[in-house]
Structures are given as C-alpha cells and as structure tokens.
Design an enzyme around this catalytic site. Structure first.
Site, PDB file in Angstrom:
ATOM      1  N   LYS A   1     -13.695  -0.756   4.856  1.00 59.86           N
ATOM      2  CA  LYS A   1     -14.228  -1.540   3.750  1.00 59.86           C
ATOM      3  C   LYS A   1     -15.316  -2.513   4.177  1.00 59.86           C
ATOM      4  CE  LYS A   1     -10.258  -0.091   1.825  1.00 59.86           C
ATOM      5  NZ  LYS A   1      -9.276   0.764   2.511  1.00 59.86           N
TER       6      LYS A   1
ATOM      7  N   ASP B   1      -1.439  -5.689   9.033  1.00 60.64           N
ATOM      8  CA  ASP B   1      -2.349  -4.674   8.519  1.00 60.64           C
ATOM      9  C   ASP B   1      -3.574  -5.445   8.028  1.00 60.64           C
ATOM     10  OD1 ASP B   1      -2.057  -1.904   6.116  1.00 60.64           O
ATOM     11  OD2 ASP B   1      -3.784  -2.742   7.189  1.00 60.64           O
TER      12      ASP B   1
ATOM     13  N   TRP C   1       0.859  -1.182   0.000  1.00 61.34           N
ATOM     14  CA  TRP C   1       0.000   0.000   0.000  1.00 61.34           C
ATOM     15  C   TRP C   1       0.890   1.226   0.000  1.00 61.34           C
ATOM     16  CZ3 TRP C   1      -2.050   2.762   4.807  1.00 61.34           C
ATOM     17  CH2 TRP C   1      -3.017   3.716   4.466  1.00 61.34           C
TER      18      TRP C   1
END
Lengths: 410, 410
Positions: free
Chosen positions: B256, B220, B138
C-alpha cells in the site's frame, strides 16, 4: 532469557555454502562449478537480450500498473506457459482440461502442487501417501514434500554409479513394487544432478507401469529448451504422458531458460480429466496460494508472457535459449576431448551423453575434496558439476585438475 | 473417473468476489468500496511517481542482473525496511539484534513468521500454542496461521459495535486470561477492518499485560505512512514495544505505501534478545523459505530499497505517501459532513476518528445488501468500506445511498 534459546542452528544449504566459500577464495584460477546458473564464456551472468528488450517495453508502457494480480496469476502468463510445455495444439488444452497456477519459480510450483496433493489426493489429508523422488535428485525435493506434510518421502532407483547411466530395471522394479497411488516426482528433461534422461522408449515403459499401477505423475520441468536447445524435444516426455490420458502436474520453472532466476517465474500446469474437475482443483489451489503468498509477483511473469505471446520476441527468445544450450554442448565436447587426450583413466562418454546444465562426473568425495581444497575448483560433494561454469579460459585448468584428482586420489 | 472427483469447490475469497461482481455490473454509477487498494480522485490505480522514476533507473542500470537473491532476500532491502519500521537509530538495531526476511508481501511475512513459530516457539512443533487474532480482523489471518499448522486460533475482543470503538476492557481481559506464551497478532496501525487503533496510553497498558503474561507480539504492519501520513507516528506502537524489551515479529507490507501491490514486497522483521539468538532464528527461517519459494523476487524489493536508501528519493516517496493519506483524510471529512448535512440518523464521528484506508461504517448486513443490490455500491458484508473508493464525483451518490440504506432498511 530469549524465547528463541532452544532454536537450533540450521545447516546452510550446501550449494549456496559452496558459492560462499568460492567467493571468499582468493586463488586467481578458482572456478565455480557449483550452483546451477548459466554463465557466458567470460564467466559472467547473462541477461538475455530479449529479456532486456522486454523490460524496456514494460517500463515504458503507461497502461500497466501495479494492481494485485489474480490469486492464480497473470492469465496470459498461465496459458502461454502451459502451451509451452504441452504444445500449442495440445488436445488436452483444446478440451479445456488444462489449467495453470502462476508460482514462485519451480520451487513454488512444486510447493503448491505438494500442498494440494497432501490435502486432496488419495483421500483427505492423507499424509502417508508415499512420495518417491529419484536417487539422487535435486536437494530440495525431499524437504519440500516433507514440509508440505508428507511423512513418507522415499527414493526410487535412478542412477547406476557403476555403469554411469540410468538404472532402468531398478526404476521399473520400484514402480512395480511401490504402493498403488504413490506420487512420483519425475524430471521432465536434463535430470538434476545426473544429466541422464530416459530415452523415449524407456519413458514409454515407465508410463505403462505408472498407468497400470495408478501412480501419480508429478513432473519437475526446470530446463525446457535448455537441455537440447529445442523446446519441443525437451517436452517430449511430458507430452507423451498427457497423450496417454494421464491426470498429472507439471512444475515449470523459467529461471534457467529465461535467465530470470531472481524474479521467481514458475507455473504449475494441471492436466485433469475434464473442465469440471479442473475447476474444483483450481479453486482449492487458490485457497492454498492465498495463505502462502496471496497472489504472485508481476514483473517476471509479464516479461515471459509478453515474450511468449509475440511471434517476433518468441523467436528471439528461442535463439537466446539455443545460444545457452549450444555453449553448454560445446563445453561438454571440449571437456571430454581434453580428458581423453590427457589419457585420464576411466571413460568420459557420459560427459557428452548427459544432457542439460549438469554433469555427474563420477568423481568420489575424496576426489571432490581434492578439487576444492587443492585446485580451488568448486563442485558439489556428489561430483556434480555445472557445465556453465566452464569457459574457454578455464577448461584446460579444469581438465588437468580432474586428471590429477583421478590419478592421485582414490 | 478423475483422481480429483472428490475435491470440493472452494468458495471464492469474499473481497475478490465482490470486485468480480462489481466488474460485471453495468450500472453507470456503480462504486467499488471493497478491496483495499488506493485510487486517485479519478478512481484510477496510482503508480507512485517515485516508483515510476526508480523503475526507469533500474532498467537502464547495466550493472544489475537476474541472479538469485540470497534466500533471506536483498540485504539492502531487508535492512532499510527494518529501519523504516523501527527508526534509523533504534538501539535494538545498533545492538545487532534485529534481523529480517524479505517475504512475499505482508502475507508472505506472516506466513514465514507463523511457520517458524509453529516449529520453534513455546516448545518444538507445539501446534497447540493459542494464536489470538482481533475480532474482527483481516480475513486471511486465520487461514495463514491455520495452514502454518496452528490448531488453536482464537479471537480477542477488539471492536465494540455498540459504542463503535475499541473494546479495551474486553481486550485486556483476554490478555489476562490467555494462556501464557500465547501469540497475539496486533495491527501496528490503521486496523483492518475497523480503522480503530488503541491510543498511546492504551498501547502502554496492552504492553504491560503482555509482558507480565509472557505473550508473544506479532505485529502486522501493512499501512505504515498510509494511516496518518507520517511514518514515525504510524510506527509508534511497534517502537514502544521494542523499547520495552519485547522479542517480537513485525510483518511489513509495502503493497500500500509504495503502491507495489503486485510485486509482493514484504519484510519480516525479527527483534531478538541478542545477536546469537537472532542468528539461529534466521538460519531456521532460511530452511522454511527454501521449501516455500526458495528465494524472493527481486523487482519490488529493488525499487523499495533504492528509494529508501537515497535521501532524495526517500523524500519524494514520503511526499507520495502523504498525497495518498491526505486524499483519504479529505474523503473521510467530506463523507461525514455530507451524512450530517443529510441528517442521516446515527452519529458519524467514527468516520473521521477512524484511521487508514478503511472505515467500519456500522451498517448491518441488510443495509449492506441494499447498498449493493439497489444502489450498486459495493462494500464488504461487515460494513467495511475502502475510503479510497470515494471520489469527488461519487461521494454525493454514496452519501445519499447510505442515507437511504439507514433510513429505509433496519
């Protein structure tokens, strides 16, 4: 063996520890004059009626969704927030040299501003630029600027304990003798914890020295509207500095004046010389925000934006703010009156001279300890009380307790 | 002359620039396969029905107010969030050695964790501890750890472009060679941007080396539930590591899987050897939070907490999550079939083998440029596409466009 075995226990934040102790106390007449949040005359938190109304509007608005806000925040929130502090017709706004960064309360606005200044102000990554905070000041200012990387956070003279007022000459002396380009954190109004603000004439003097000595102006504005009950009056100092052509930051909090403490609604207003400089500054602020919280939370900002941008709701909000400010003024007047009628030694004018949520009572730490331990009245070790903690039901008990503390304890 | 004249213009964040360009494009068939947010088959953002329901419940609940949350966040959010990641009956939770910090999305959780590690891990203020992030990863990982003060951020082998899969040998090699106590940022599932996760066997091997070499796992976890449609399955790696006795951090995002992108709902789960170490760690995290955002925003955390703590709402949420995951799986399936039917050169198995929101198409920068400029199909320069941007209406156009890019551009 834990990888964390050398981690030290950190001391709790004093004001929250106070509230914790208060919560555990079973004394029936206990009073919490600690943490700075508004309370009604029933001693309860208050969700502003206009906030309740807008929350319902939002939940029923099917056009809204939860897509990421821009990194700098909700545009209509940023612009209306900056207008609130600078005035709708601010020439700086018309000249396109005012920008805003939606932040996590006043803390977040200070943090982003501090991180930017450490990276880009007075050279690149100049961690040695002195940062001056008032003596005393909000307990978090010091740590916040330290953690942003500034190595030299110093006090400037502010509170004169003897005369219980502003030490203007000390303040001006510090402004004259500090290194050029030092950063000064100024309280826009309702100074925390002293409740003592410079007069307009005094602000003019302060501004003159700051301009001449090229000092950076960083306003902390957490009580606009809450201090006097009038938004424009409470923003006078900030607007005066802007009118002098100064480039500056203003960290705004909507925690108190909207009662939106836990939605973390803040705005960092930036006033730059022109649009081009502003643009570059905002682009760097985006980078800082991106690695801190990516983009800000929507709910609180929406409530504030909807309110500020609707004439009807805006008017209702100003009413709600005045309700809070007026109750505080009433408690000030009554506390002073009661202390005077009790014949409590000392002068108590400062209780009504001071402005905003807090009063610096002048009680010393022994007297404070007496109040907390013997009378179950919780206040900060500095002698700071939150006027909002006073109610028509407890004000006699508090007044008598202060009387006892002052007469029995030296 | 401005105080800010030397401030350089920062480049925009690539993924948001892509969306900005997409918005300005007036081509009728334009498609946005850039930023990672879920879209319905009508290409609209989706507020989860359970979220809408809970928002209505909250606004009608007059027992709620806006008083500050504790610094570490809403307690019922923190505990239920950690339970979602680790499992209700996780021994570590029962042993009281799991704690949490409510944070501003996954970004905020990473940042608080990184700030803590830089201050307290592997010595005091050891900014030289290497931090390893996957190649690729990311785009914000590097920035977050850098701004937390780490000086040495390195890539670990991850994506094998030639075989379009995990470079396990390279990864294990880096684990063996990394200095002891290095920090490794691991993607719990649905690796961003490659969509390629280690298998369970591969995770076991990774864990074995990490344990032996005393490396710190920092997970993560932004896609739990979203990747396979199953919460437990997506948390397998995390739970395995915990079962192996690791002390570790997990940065969880509910952006999300709850579609709550703009309310910034995240949680840093801390697993420690015992409660005593955990207590000290959390006390230091409080200090860090206090100078960053003071205390976290309430709205999103309340929505998640209410949902997770109600069996009915929890079941409804899992359904909503499965709806999203299933649509993504359908699009993966269809995109691959269409490319195969078109006879597009290359193998396209990776499209259905990869997992989560993203697919690493394998398109090179020239082919990506072609897609954007000639076909108005917007994707990241790395070749990453967001499967959620595909719909039954645009999937033919996109397949056709990819076919052209691959056949016409080398």
């Amino acid at each position: 063996m834990s990888v964390f075995c050398d981690v030290q226990q950190a001391a709790p934040v004093a004001v929250f520890k106070l509230t914790q102790d208060f919560s555990k106390d079973e004394f029936p007449n206990k009073v919490n004059l600690g943490v700075g949040a508004y309370r009604t005359n029933e001693g309860k938190p208050w969700v502003l009626p206009v906030v309740k109304k807008v929350e319902k509007l939002i939940v029923h608005d099917d056009r809204l969704n939860h897509e990421y806000l821009p990194i700098l925040g909700l545009p209509e929130f940023r612009s209306s927030s900056s207008k609130i502090v600078l005035g709708d017709d601010s020439p700086a706004i018309r000249e396109d040299r005012v920008g805003g960064v939606q932040c996590l309360g006043g803390t977040g606005a200070l943090k982003i501003g501090a991180e930017f200044l450490r990276r880009f102000y007075n050279g690149n990554n100049n961690t040695k630029t002195p940062v001056y905070v008032s003596a005393p000041t909000w307990e978090n200012h010091n740590a916040l600027f330290n953690s942003a990387g500034f190595e030299d956070v110093r006090p400037y003279k502010y509170w004169d304990a003897e005369k219980r007022g502003l030490d203007l000459s000390g303040f001006l002396r510090d402004l004259e003798s500090c290194p050029e380009r030092s950063i000064f954190v100024l309280h826009a109004c309702a100074h925390n914890p002293t409740g003592t603000d410079p007069t307009q004439e005094q602000w003019k003097q302060i501004a003159e020295v700051m301009m001449r000595r090229k000092l950076f102006v960083f306003f902390d504005s957490a009580y606009q509207g809450f201090a006097s009950g009038n938004l424009d009056k409470d923003a006078w100092a900030v607007r005066y500095f802007v009118s002098m052509g100064i480039e500056m930051f203003c960290a705004q909090s909507f925690s108190k004046n909207f009662g939106l403490y836990n939605e973390r609604v803040g705005n960092l207003t930036i006033v730059a010389r022109d649009a081009d400089n502003l643009k570059r500054v905002l682009s760097q602020m985006e980078k800082i925000v991106r690695t801190t919280w990516s983009n800000p939370p929507s709910q609180g900002a929406r409530i504030v934006a909807v309110t500020l941008n609707s004439p009807e709701l805006f008017s209702e909000w100003k009413d709600n703010v005045k309700t809070m400010a007026d109750r505080v003024l009433l408690m000030r007047a009554q506390l002073k009156a009661k202390l005077q009628s009790l014949g409590t030694p000392g002068t108590w004018d400062h209780i009504t001279d001071q402005i905003g949520m807090f009063s610096f009572t002048g009680l010393n730490s022994k007297q404070v300890e007496y109040m907390v331990k013997e009378k179950h009245i919780y206040l900060m070790a500095s002698g700071r009380i939150n006027m909002c903690g006073l109610t028509s039901k407890n004000i006699d008990y508090v007044a008598e307790s202060i009387h006892e503390a002052v007469t029995k304890v030296q | 002359m401005s105080l800010f004249s030397d401030v350089p213009q920062a480049p925009p964040v690539a993924v948001f620039k892509l969306t900005a360009d997409f918005r300005e494009d007036s081509h009728p068939q334009k498609v946005n396969l850039g930023v990672g947010a879920y879209r319905t088959d009508d290409c609209q953002p989706w507020v989860l029905p359970v979220v809408k329901k809970v928002e209505r419940l909250l606004v009608e609940d007059n027992s709620l107010n806006h008083e500050y949350l504790p610094i570490l966040g809403l307690p019922e959010f923190r505990s239920s969030a950690s339970k979602v990641a680790l499992g209700d009956d996780n021994p570590a939770i029962k042993e009281n050695r799991v704690g949490a910090v409510q944070a501003l999305g996954g970004t905020g959780a990473l940042r608080i964790g990184a700030d803590f590690l830089r201050r307290w891990y592997n010595g005091v203020n050891n900014a030289g501890t290497p931090v390893y992030v996957s190649a690729p990863t990311w785009e914000n990982h590097n920035g977050v750890f850098t701004d937390a003060g780490f000086k040495d951020i390195r890539p670990y082998h991850y994506w094998d472009a030639a075989k379009r899969g995990l470079d396990l040998t390279g990864l294990l090699d880096d684990l063996e060679k990394a200095p002891e106590h290095s920090i490794f940022v691991l993607h719990a599932c649905a690796h961003n941007p490659t969509g390629t996760d280690p298998t369970q066997e591969e995770w076991k091997t990774i864990a074995e080396v990490m344990k032996r070499r005393k490396l710190f796992p920092f997970f993560d976890s932004a896609y739990q539930g979203f990747a396979s449609g199953n919460l437990e399955k997506d948390a397998w790696a995390i739970r395995f590591f915990v079962s192996q006795g690791f002390e570790l951090f997990i940065a969880q995002s509910f952006s999300k899987n709850f579609g709550l992108y703009n309310e910034r709902v995240g949680n840093l789960t801390v697993v420690s050897k015992d409660n005593e170490n955990l207590t000290r760690v959390l006390s230091q995290m409080e200090k860090i939070v206090r100078t960053t955002w003071s205390n976290p925003p309430s709205q999103g955390a309340r929505i998640v907490s209410k949902t997770l703590n109600s069996p009915e709402l929890f079941a409804e949420w899992k359904d909503n999550v499965k709806t999203m995951a299933d649509r993504v799986l359908l699009m993966r399936d269809q995109l691959k079939s269409k490319l195969i039917a078109l006879g597009t050169p290359g193998t396209w198995d990776h499209i259905t083998q990869q997992i989560g929101m993203f697919s690493f198409t394998g398109l090179n920068p020239k082919q990506v440029e072609y897609l954007i400029k000639e076909k108005h199909v917007y994707l990241m320069a790395s070749g990453r596409i967001n499967m959620c941007g595909l719909t039954s209406k645009n999937i033919d156009y996109v397949s056709q466009a990819i076919h052209e890019a691959v056949t016409k551009v080398q």
